[in-house]
Structures are given as structure tokens and as C-alpha cells.
Design a protein around this motif. Structure first.
Motif, short mmCIF file in Angstrom:
data_model
loop_
_atom_site.label_atom_id
_atom_site.label_comp_id
_atom_site.label_asym_id
_atom_site.label_seq_id
_atom_site.Cartn_x
_atom_site.Cartn_y
_atom_site.Cartn_z
N SER A 421 0.74 -1.10 0.02
CA SER A 421 -0.03 0.00 -0.10
C SER A 421 0.76 1.37 0.00
O SER A 421 0.54 2.11 -0.47
CB SER A 421 -0.92 0.09 1.41
OG SER A 421 -1.77 -1.01 1.02
N GLU A 422 1.87 1.26 0.62
CA GLU A 422 2.78 2.48 0.73
C GLU A 422 3.37 2.72 -0.50
O GLU A 422 3.37 3.89 -0.80
CB GLU A 422 4.21 2.06 1.92
CG GLU A 422 4.84 3.22 2.03
CD GLU A 422 6.05 2.85 2.80
OE1 GLU A 422 6.76 4.18 3.05
OE2 GLU A 422 6.44 1.93 3.12
N ALA A 425 0.39 4.10 -2.82
CA ALA A 425 0.40 5.42 -2.61
C ALA A 425 1.41 6.39 -2.91
O ALA A 425 1.18 7.59 -3.48
CB ALA A 425 0.13 5.56 -0.87
N ARG A 426 2.61 6.28 -2.84
CA ARG A 426 3.68 6.99 -3.02
C ARG A 426 3.92 7.11 -4.69
O ARG A 426 4.41 8.47 -5.23
CB ARG A 426 4.96 6.65 -2.58
CG ARG A 426 4.91 6.71 -0.94
CD ARG A 426 6.42 6.56 -0.25
NE ARG A 426 6.31 6.48 1.44
CZ ARG A 426 6.07 7.36 2.07
NH1 ARG A 426 6.31 8.68 1.47
NH2 ARG A 426 6.20 7.30 3.40
N VAL A 462 -5.29 4.63 -3.55
CA VAL A 462 -4.69 3.46 -2.80
C VAL A 462 -5.77 2.72 -1.81
O VAL A 462 -5.85 1.58 -1.70
CB VAL A 462 -3.81 3.79 -1.66
CG1 VAL A 462 -4.49 4.48 -0.43
CG2 VAL A 462 -2.86 2.65 -1.10
N MET A 736 3.11 3.19 8.13
CA MET A 736 2.53 1.93 8.37
C MET A 736 2.86 1.22 9.41
O MET A 736 2.35 0.12 9.80
CB MET A 736 3.07 1.08 6.83
CG MET A 736 3.00 1.49 5.54
SD MET A 736 0.95 1.74 5.21
CE MET A 736 0.63 -0.04 5.00
N GLU A 753 -3.61 -5.32 7.60
CA GLU A 753 -3.53 -5.78 6.14
C GLU A 753 -3.72 -7.37 6.10
O GLU A 753 -3.87 -7.74 4.89
CB GLU A 753 -2.39 -5.26 5.54
CG GLU A 753 -2.33 -3.61 5.29
CD GLU A 753 -1.73 -3.00 4.29
OE1 GLU A 753 -0.52 -3.69 3.98
OE2 GLU A 753 -2.02 -2.04 3.87
N LEU A 772 -3.19 10.83 9.77
CA LEU A 772 -2.80 10.13 8.53
C LEU A 772 -1.54 10.90 8.13
O LEU A 772 -1.39 11.90 8.21
CB LEU A 772 -3.84 10.11 7.51
CG LEU A 772 -5.11 9.63 8.10
CD1 LEU A 772 -6.24 9.98 7.03
CD2 LEU A 772 -5.14 7.85 8.03
N GLU A 779 -2.70 10.88 -1.39
CA GLU A 779 -2.99 9.82 -0.70
C GLU A 779 -2.71 10.05 0.71
O GLU A 779 -2.01 10.84 1.15
CB GLU A 779 -2.01 8.80 -1.36
CG GLU A 779 -2.02 8.55 -2.58
CD GLU A 779 -3.31 7.95 -3.09
OE1 GLU A 779 -3.85 7.22 -2.42
OE2 GLU A 779 -4.01 8.30 -4.18
N LEU A 781 -1.92 7.70 4.47
CA LEU A 781 -1.66 6.34 4.89
C LEU A 781 -1.83 6.37 6.40
O LEU A 781 -1.40 7.24 7.07
CB LEU A 781 -0.04 5.99 4.58
CG LEU A 781 0.27 5.82 3.16
CD1 LEU A 781 1.73 5.65 3.15
CD2 LEU A 781 -0.54 4.64 2.73
N THR A 785 -7.23 4.63 6.85
CA THR A 785 -7.16 4.07 5.42
C THR A 785 -6.59 2.69 5.22
O THR A 785 -6.83 2.03 4.14
CB THR A 785 -6.22 5.19 4.60
OG1 THR A 785 -4.87 5.23 5.25
CG2 THR A 785 -6.66 6.63 4.54
N ALA A 786 -6.07 2.18 6.18
CA ALA A 786 -5.59 0.73 5.87
C ALA A 786 -6.94 -0.23 6.04
O ALA A 786 -7.22 -1.28 5.36
CB ALA A 786 -4.65 0.16 7.16
#
Length: 854
Positions: A421-422, A425-426, A462, A736, A753, A772, A779, A781, A785-786
Motif C-alpha cells: 500500500s505504501e 500511494a507514493r 490506494v 505503516m 492488512e 494520517l 494519498e 496512509l 485508510t488501512a
């Protein structure tokens, strides 16, 4: 042996010299020590040994031995920046050697041509070498030559040819004991994976190569350079910059190769530019340009000049001279066959556009736009960005939108190859320019609905698909367990006042390991999933009003969605809104503690100013129904319930309109299990949990030793409602690893996750659980959002520190509403009204928000 077991080879060579050997044997020993020092140690020492080896070979009257040593010396001289002397040594080596020896000399000269960026000469020499080496059945040197040829192909963008040579070399390496060469082959495969667009595979292979080098005890400077490039493409530019600077310091510490230092400086400059630090980029690139020029490495020097110009433009400079400089760089890169040529043409066109030189801009942008149909994803993105700028200069709004759509489609497909996910998003940062161009074109064409669609096109993407579930990797699972144990021990040591540096170092090491393993995951979702549908959103809103805040050119655009239409209004400057939001956050932090009641009027006043900046006159047009706020990432910490127009409303917040729509259409799981968790160390002990759990039949309550992460995850999976009363920790440096504190340590985002389905509704009753990190294009994180892509339709969480005692009545009132059949947003609105009317309780109510649509 020096590339199979480097340390053993060094020791044997030194023992040979201790025996007073004849010149021929002494030449070999000095050459081995020279190779070791050249590649793994001090280059000055290496040159001394190699010159001694050359002289001894001449004394032994062995032309073949002398030719071989001259080739090794030539490589060392070039790495030391003495290019002319190095090439002269190769001329003598080629002249002195014959047959098999001459082929080895040609291979090493081909390597030097590659170092110098003279790829055509490299391919010619390595072609001649491979033919002879194969005839001689020299497996090791043939494999080396194939690996080199593949690397040259990659530099020229010929990925398929490189892959064929890497595959052939790998088959040969498997028949040898050349451990360093094998590690180099793994590293090269990582570079090939990166060039083909497979970032997870590239990161995995580079990590594997690093492990192999570590076992051999050899430095990894070339790998450091390649890892920087991959990290930048993955959106991890700050890490790339830190890695490059650390490698430069290590290289300087051992007196290593000047050529590698120049390459590391170039990598650092690129990373600094990508990280938004143009001044550092200028400093690093300027030194790299000087070193490459002194080393007569025109290919590399031109690439460094490109970064230097990009950094100067990013620092606010723009001039006709920079246009000319960028154009010259583009021409030289094209003459070299470099894949970076379109990037330079795009830069020249962008500067020219800024100066109003439309004819010049069109010429440069047309060259850059040719790359949009072929090559790796980021090269095609460059082409589509150039095409979008061409269309804008020509006044074609439709052309801008089409180019932006095609470019973002390329990036979307690339993004979905990433499993973490990271990284997903990036990676969106690379589409920020295209998304902004499309929004500007939509605004100019005057269509609010189109602006909404483009605002959604690259917002909170994401959340559009569940993350790739981490594999059942024993190493990852044991790493997560070890991380929890170390983190819990460190926390206990802090409480007891004991020193924690060693525990913190081990915790950071485990975090790096966990993060790396998740970055290796390849995406398993398609990038062509269901697109945002404005008509479907308007249909599902009913009497709800959705307010999406877009930011264009530093100003807030308010998109009011409801009653079957989308209307646009202009808000204030984003910078002013951010300042007021910080004032509000500071005030809420103070109000979390008794005795700060005098600050309440100041906080409320800041809330009124913030509302005016964000909404303007829209506040009077919200209607009487529920309201959904969709803020940009920069405004995610605003306590929306504090704003006067929203204070008495049923209010929810969503990262995007699309994620609200998906939450709205998410069905509750069968069974209706309710789970309540009490973590350790809360001031109230999670006092709301027993009474709240008592409102629900057969609720599961986990506390004390039962509130351990494995058990908590099992119970949360697929629950209808989960209430977690546990200390929350937000990690701005690594979102994360934001966590909730359980009995055995932190429950982190990576743990969530692993759930097959997160709870349908979640209440997080402690501080900062809704904080966040804003990354990528737009985005977010963090914990909230997870959960949303994993099946959670609604979350209640806090975006600020809260008073633990004041949380208890708020949470009890919230569960009373949920027990009565209300949604999270409805229950939270009623709970705010039900708590005591004092500053601490009011501030606590404002700090909590309902996210999603449940």
C-alpha cells in the motif's frame, strides 16, 4: 578466486609474497591484491600493487602476463579518474596479448567503455571478446562478458536483449563457484527487472544481492547506486538520498573509486530533486558534473547536467539560457542513445512555455512526446506529460484531458503492479502534474461535474482496491512477532527509566526488514477497475450533501454534490486554511487538559475563520440532511465538527467520494459479532468497555493477556462491530507502523492488512487514531485508510490528543446510539450533544470524526 572468495584470495596472495616467489608468481600475487584493493578497498594502494605486478610481468618476459596486468591496471586508472592513462594501458594490453588473453583484455576494455558511457565501443569490444571466450570454453569470462553486454543493453534501453544475455550468463554462473560474480548477476537481474517496470522484483533481487555481498564481506557501491534509482521510482526519494549520502561517506572512508563517487553524487542529486530539495540537488549535481568532466565521461556528465538544470528550474529559476542548456543536453543524450533524452526535451519545453516561447516549446515538447507509445511506464508518462503541455499551449482542452487520461492510465497500471500500500500511494506523486493539468482544463471548460471526476481520478487511489495480502512468509511473520516483542520491551524500559538505545536500534532494524519484505510483494489487482461514476454518486447520496474540496493553483475549489447535480464555488487560499487548521489543532491539544477553558473562545474563533476560508458562502447551501466532507490530504486533520455550519449535523469524512460510495455499498457481514478490546496503560483502563459491551448480546471482550495481537486479529476478522480502547501512536516517519498498544506490543497497520475482512464498523477510542500521513499526489496512509479497503464501511477515530476521562461518556453515548440502530455519524452527533457542556468534553467530541458511510 578474488571473485569467488575475496578474503581468502587476498590472504593467499599475501602468503605467496612472503615466500620470495619468482617474478611471474609475484606478479600474479600483486595483481590479486590490486584487484581486491581496487574493488573492495583503497584505490591508491591498488595502483601501487598493479604497477608492481606490471613491472614483474615484464621482468618475467611474459607478454601474456603483462597484457593481463595492463588490463587490470587500465580499469583501476579509469576508476581513479585517470582516463587517458587507463586507455593507454589498454592499448598496450591489446597489442601485447594474443588469443584468449587478448579476449580477456577486450572484455575489460569494454567494461571501461561502459563506465565512460561509450556504449557503442563497449558493444564492439565485448562482441569480439565473447566469440573467442566461447571458443576457448572459458565459462567464467564468457559469463562476465554476457553480463556486461546485458548491462550495456540496459543503458541503451534494449531490455529484451539484456534479458536474453542475463539469462544466458545465469546458466553459466550456476556451473561455477564464483560467489561474488553470482551476487553481481543477481544485482544485474534486479536492474533488468527495474528497467522492465517491475519494482517489487527489483527491490527483492537487490536485497538478495546485498545479502550475498554481506556474506563475502565486500562493499556494495554499485548496488547502492542502483537501489537509489529503484527507490526513487518507488516514491521513496528521501530514503534514496540518505542511502546515497551514506555510501559516499563510506567510499571516502576507504579511499575508494573516484568513478563510483561521481555516480553516487549523481544518484544523490536525482534523489534530492525528487524529494523536493533543489538546493541539495544543485550542490550534488555540480560536483558530479566536475568529476565526470575530469574523468572524460561525457555520457555521465551530460546526465548530471540534466539533473543540475532540473534542480535550478525547481529552485525557481527560468531563463532563455536554461532553455538552450536543456536543449543541448537533450541533443547529446539523443546522440548517445540515452532513454533520458525525452526527459530533457520535456524540461526544455516546460521552461520555454514558462517564458511564453510557444514555438520553441512546441519543438521540444514534440520530441519528448514521441516516447509516449513505447518503453517503460515512467518514460511513457514523460511522453504523455509533454503531449498534455502541447495541447494546453495550443488551447485544446480536449487534447489536454485525453493526454492526461492516457498518461494516468499508464501510471495506474504500473501502480497496481505494486503490492505494498505504501508504494502504491507514493507512486501517485508521478502523476501529480497530469492530474493538476486535467483539473485546470476542467475548470477552464466550466464543468463542475467534470472537475469532480478529475478530482477523483487521482485522489485516494490506494483505497480503490484491497492491498495485496502479505504472503504466509515465515520470515515476515517471525519479523512481526520479534518487532512486537522488542517494541514492548522498549516501552517497558522507558516507563522504568532504563536506557533503550540498543532496543531502539533493534526495533529500527526489524522495521526496515518488515518494510523491505512488504515492498517485495507484487500487486494482484488490475488497474482497469471500476472508475468513479458521478451519476451513481448523485443517485446514492439521496438527501445527503457531499462536499469535495479540490485545490488548484493554491486555492480551494468547493464542489457541492447533491440533489442530482454538482455545483462549484471558490474557497480561500489553501496556505491560510492550513495556518488556521494548525491553530485549531494546537487549541484542541491544550483543551484536552483541564484548566485550559479560557482557550475555548479562541479555538471556536479559529474554527469560524477556517470555515470561511474552506467553504465561503457554501455553508448556507448545505441543506438539512447529512453532510460528507471529502478534504484534500493536506487538510485531513481538520476537526470538522468544530466548524459552526457542521457542528449540529450528521457528519462524516471520507478520503474521496469514490471511497464513500464503496463504503455506502458495502454490506454488513452475516453473524453480527461484536468485539471489544482493552489495551494496557490507559488512564481510565478503558472504562467504557464493560458497559458498552453489555449493550450487545454475546459480545467478545479481550483484555489483559487475552488482548494479544494474534488473538485480537482472529476476533476482529469479519466482525460486525469492533471497539478498541488502546493507546494509539501515529508514526509520521513511517505511517505503516502507526499502532494500537496491545498486551504483547503494538498492533500495526501491516497487521491489519493480514485480515481477510476488517470489521464492518470500528470505534477507535484513543488519541490520534485518525492521524494520517499525506503522501504521493493526494494519498493518505494510516490506521483508518488501512481499514477502508478491507471491508470496513465506517470508523470512528480521533485526529487529536483527547482527555481519557472525557472519552468514556462520549463512547457510552455513542454505543447507546448504535444500539438504537443509528449510523456511526448519527450516533456520534447525538453523543456530542449528550456529554457535559464544558470545554474538555466539547473538545473531546470535536476531536472525533466518523469516517466512511456506515
Amino acid at each position: 578466486m578474488v571473485f569467488a572468495a575475496p578474503m581468502e584470495a587476498l590472504a593467499r596472495a599475501e602468503r605467496v609474497l612472503e615466500t620470495g616467489p619468482p617474478p611471474l608468481h609475484a606478479s600474479v600475487a600483486h595483481q590479486v591484491i590490486g584487484i581486491w584493493q581496487r574493488d573492495f578497498g583503497d584505490l591508491r594502494i591498488a595502483l601501487g600493487h598493479l604497477r608492481r605486478a606490471r613491472d614483474l610481468a615484464a621482468r618475467a618476459e611474459s607478454a601474456e602476463r603483462e597484457a593481463d596486468v595492463l588490463a587490470t591496471l587500465g580499469v583501476a586508472l579509469v576508476h581513479a579518474g585517470r582516463t587517458r592513462q587507463g586507455l593507454t594501458a589498454f592499448e598496450r594490453g591489446v597489442a601485447r596479448g594474443t588469443g584468449h588473453t587478448r579476449a580477456r583484455v577486450l572484455y575489460r576494455r569494454a567494461y571501461v567503455w561502459w563506465v565512460l558511457g561509450r556504449h557503442r565501443e563497449a558493444l564492439e569490444d565485448v562482441r569480439r571478446a565473447i566469440s573467442v571466450l566461447r571458443q576457448a570454453d572459458d565459462v567464467i569470462w564468457t559469463a562476465r562478458a554476457l553480463t556486461l553486454r546485458a548491462t550495456v543493453h540496459l543503458a541503451l534501453g534494449a531490455v529484451d536483449r539484456a534479458d536474453a544475455d542475463f539469462t544466458a550468463a545465469e546458466r553459466l554462473w550456476e556451473t561455477t563457484g564464483q560467489e561474488h560474480d553470482k551476487a553481481d548477476a543477481v544485482e544485474s537481474r534486479g536492474l533488468a527487472a527495474f528497467r522492465s517496470g517491475d519494482i517489487p522484483a527489483a527491490l527483492r533481487l537487490l536485497d538478495e544481492a546485498e545479502e550475498r555481498y554481506a556474506k563475502l564481506g565486500t562493499p556494495t557501491f554499485m548496488l547502492d547506486i542502483r537501489r537509489c534509482e529503484v527507490l526513487m521510482a518507488a516514491g521513496l526519494a528521501p530514503e534514496a538520498l540518505a542511502g546515497a549520502d551514506a555510501a559516499i561517506a563510506r567510499l571516502d572512508g576507504i579511499g575508494g573509486q573516484s568513478t563510483r563517487k561521481a555516480e553516487l553524487l549523481l544518484a544523490a542529486a536525482r534523489a534530492a530533486r525528487s524529494a523536493g530539495d533543489p538546493h541539495t540537488a544543485i550542490a550534488r549535481a555540480a560536483v558530479a558534473v566536475r568529476l565526470f568532466a575530469a574523468q572524460r565521461r561525457s555520457w555521465w556528465e551530460t546526465h548530471a547536467r540534466l539533473v543540475l538544470i532540473e534542480a535550478r528550474v525547481a529552485s525557481g529559476r527560468g531563463s532563455g539560457r536554461l532553455v538552450a542548456d536543456a536543449a543541448r543536453v537533450a541533443e547529446r543524450l539523443a546522440s548517445f542513445g540515452s532513454p533520458a533524452a525525452p526527459e530533457a526535451s520535456l524540461l526544455a519545453g516546460r521552461i520555454a512555455l514558462g517564458l511564453g516561447w510557444t514555438a520553441d516549446a512546441e519543438r521540444h515538447l514534440a520530441l519528448a512526446a514521441r516516447s509516449r507509445h513505447a518503453g517503460p511506464p515512467l518514460a511513457r508518462m514523460t511522453g504523455w506529460a509533454a503531449q498534455a503541455l502541447r495541447a494546453r499551449a495550443a488551447g485544446s482542452g480536449r487534447g489536454v484531458l485525453e493526454a492526461c487520461r492516457r498518461g494516468l492510465d499508464v501510471l495506474d497500471d504500473h501502480r497496481m503492479t505494486l503490492g505494498a500500500s505504501e508504494l502504491r500511494a507514493r507512486a501517485t506523486a508521478q502523476g501529480a502534474e497530469l492530474a493538476a493539468l486535467a483539473q485546470q482544463a476542467s475548470l477552464a471548460r466550466g464543468g463542475p461535474r467534470r472537475l469532480l471526476e478529475w478530482s477523483e481520478r487521482w485522489r485516494a487511489t490506494v483505497l480503490s482496491a484491497p492491498p495485496t495480502r502479505p504472503p504466509a512468509d515465515p520470515a515476515l511473520l517471525s519479523g512481526l512477532t520479534a518487532f512486537r516483542e522488542i517494541a514492548a520491551r522498549a516501552e517497558a524500559a522507558r516507563v522504568e527509566g532504563r536506557p533503550v538505545p540498543a532496543l531502539e536500534r533493534e526495533q529500527r532494524r526489524l522495521e526496515r526488514e518488515i518494510r523491505a519484505r512488504t515492498h517485495h510483494m507484487r500487486g494482484d489487482a488490475s488497474g482497469d477497475g471500476r472508475r468513479f461514476d458521478a451519476a451513481r454518486l448523485l443517485e446514492r447520496l439521496g438527501d445527503t450533501t457531499l462536499v469535495e474540496l479540490a485545490v488548484l493553483d493554491g486555492r480551494v475549489q468547493v464542489l457541492l454534490c447533491g440533489q442530482g447535480r454538482v455545483r462549484r464555488f471558490e474557497g480561500g487560499a489553501l496556505a491560510q486554511a492550513l495556518t488556521e487548521a494548525e491553530h485549531v489543532q494546537a487549541g484542541l491539544r491544550r483543551l484536552a487538559h483541564p484548566g485550559a477553558e479560557a482557550r475555548l473562545p479562541l479555538v471556536e474563533a479559529a474554527g469560524r475563520r477556517l470555515e470561511e476560508l474552506l467553504f465561503g458562502g457554501v455553508a448556507r447551501r448545505l441543506g438539512g440532511g447529512p453532510v460528507v466532507i471529502v478534504p484534500p490530504g493536506a487538510l485531513h486533520r481538520v476537526p470538522w465538527a468544530l466548524l459552526p455550519a457542521l457542528r449540529e449535523r450528521v457528519l462524516s469524512v471520507s478520503p474521496s467520494a469514490g471511497s464513500w460510495l464503496r463504503a455506502r455499498e458495502t454490506e454488513a457481514p452475516p453473524g453480527g459479532r461484536h468485539v471489544f478490546v482493552r489495551g494496557p496503560g490507559l488512564a481510565t483502563g478503558g472504562a467504557e468497555v464493560p458497559e458498552a459491551a453489555g449493550r450487545h448480546d454475546a459480545a467478545t471482550v479481550l483484555e489483559h493477556d487475552d488482548a494479544r495481537v494474534p488473538r485480537v486479529l482472529r476476533e476482529l476478522d469479519g466482525a460486525a462491530l469492533a471497539h478498541l480502547a488502546a493507546h494509539g501512536t501515529f508514526r509520521a516517519d513511517s505511517p505503516m507502523f502507526s499502532s494500537l498498544r496491545m498486551a504483547d506490543g503494538p498492533l500495526i497497520v501491516h497487521d491489519f492488512e493480514r485480515l481477510d475482512r476488517s470489521p464492518y464498523r470500528i470505534v477507535l477510542s484513543s488519541c490520534d487514531t485518525a492521524r494520517l500521513a499525506s503522501v504521493g499526489a493526494d494519498e493518505l496512509l494510516g490506521l483508518v485508510t488501512a481499514l477502508l479497503p478491507l471491508g470496513t464501511a465506517g470508523v470512528v477515530a480521533s485526529s487529536a490528543p483527547v482527555n481519557d476521562a472525557a472519552v468514556v461518556p462520549l463512547m457510552l453515548a455513542l454505543h447507546k446510539g448504535l444500539d438504537a440502530g443509528l449510523s456511526l455519524a448519527e450516533a456520534l452527533r447525538d453523543a456530542r450533544a449528550a456529554v457535559p457542556d464544558d470545554a474538555v468534553h466539547q473538545a473531546t467530541g470535536w476531536a472525533f470524526a466518523a469516517f466512511g458511510a456506515a
